[in-house]
Design an enzyme around this catalytic site. Sequence first.
Site, PDB file in Angstrom:
ATOM      1  N   SER A   8       0.835  -1.164  -0.171  1.00  0.00           N
ATOM      2  CA  SER A   8       0.216   0.081   0.141  1.00  0.00           C
ATOM      3  C   SER A   8       0.975   1.438  -0.003  1.00  0.00           C
ATOM      4  CB  SER A   8      -1.124   0.140   1.290  1.00  0.00           C
ATOM      5  OG  SER A   8      -1.642   1.122   1.330  1.00  0.00           O
ATOM      6  N   ASP A  35      -4.915   3.897  -1.969  1.00  0.00           N
ATOM      7  CA  ASP A  35      -5.843   4.204  -1.252  1.00  0.00           C
ATOM      8  C   ASP A  35      -6.251   5.654  -1.488  1.00  0.00           C
ATOM      9  OD1 ASP A  35      -6.644   1.939   0.376  1.00  0.00           O
ATOM     10  OD2 ASP A  35      -4.809   2.350   1.223  1.00  0.00           O
ATOM     11  N   HIS A  66      -8.160   1.783  -4.600  1.00  0.00           N
ATOM     12  CA  HIS A  66      -9.144   1.651  -3.824  1.00  0.00           C
ATOM     13  C   HIS A  66      -9.966   2.850  -3.542  1.00  0.00           C
ATOM     14  CE1 HIS A  66     -10.080   0.236   0.498  1.00  0.00           C
ATOM     15  NE2 HIS A  66     -11.276   0.513  -0.069  1.00  0.00           N
ATOM     16  N   MET A  68     -12.068   5.357  -1.451  1.00  0.00           N
ATOM     17  CA  MET A  68     -12.904   5.438  -0.247  1.00  0.00           C
ATOM     18  C   MET A  68     -13.601   6.749  -0.326  1.00  0.00           C
ATOM     19  SD  MET A  68     -10.298   3.644   2.460  1.00  0.00           S
ATOM     20  CE  MET A  68      -8.724   3.850   1.636  1.00  0.00           C
TER      21      MET A  68
END
Length: 221
Positions: A8, A35, A66, A68
């Site tokens: 990550s 992220d 990802h 969010m």
Amino acid sequence: MKNFLAPSILAGNHANLSDALNIAESDGRKWIHLDIMDGHFVPNLSFGPQTVSDLRKKSELFFDVHLMLDNPDLYIDAFAEAGSDLITIHIEPNYNHIETVQRIQSLGKKVGIAINPSTPVSGIIELLEQVDVDLVLCMTVNPGFGGQSFIGDVLQKANQLKQLRETSNKKFLIEVDGGVCPEHVKPCLDVGVNIFVAGTAYFRESSAGRSVFARSTGEEI
């Protein structure tokens, strides 16, 4: 199905994110996890499509992006154009999940669906019955910040997903993200997890430490 690490980049050096790419590549990784946080769906901000685009120019790693976000449906085209290979969206916000999955697929990208620790597997059953996804992400921390402790109860959901995958002949990979350390790998493998997103435990280790982490996954890349 293959089992592997997806470092990550959130845990990398934000003053030089390309250095995190170089670490992952030199360590033999094939994926990098990015992220994207909006400060609304989760209480933190990270970066947007321009950063993804800039990183894309420096790397051929598979970009596992990802989202969010409260309204991920509004940003699919931008992140696809930026060079994402797989775009994962959350089930929790209120938007048209089916149409968003289909939009990602129409742009030639792989697609994932993510659930928070408090969201049961039943929350995505209807979606999984209507569309095929490439990945289901089980958050093993409450999303927003790195360095949190792994929530072991989430493994029950991973096991449910494994059983669902087997009984429905689906092909989706199961991913865990949040607080993942080497000691969590075997319990995760036992319940069908394929992809391990590791941030703090990966980037803050020496190269020798990262090798131990990689070996613990039984990587097949």
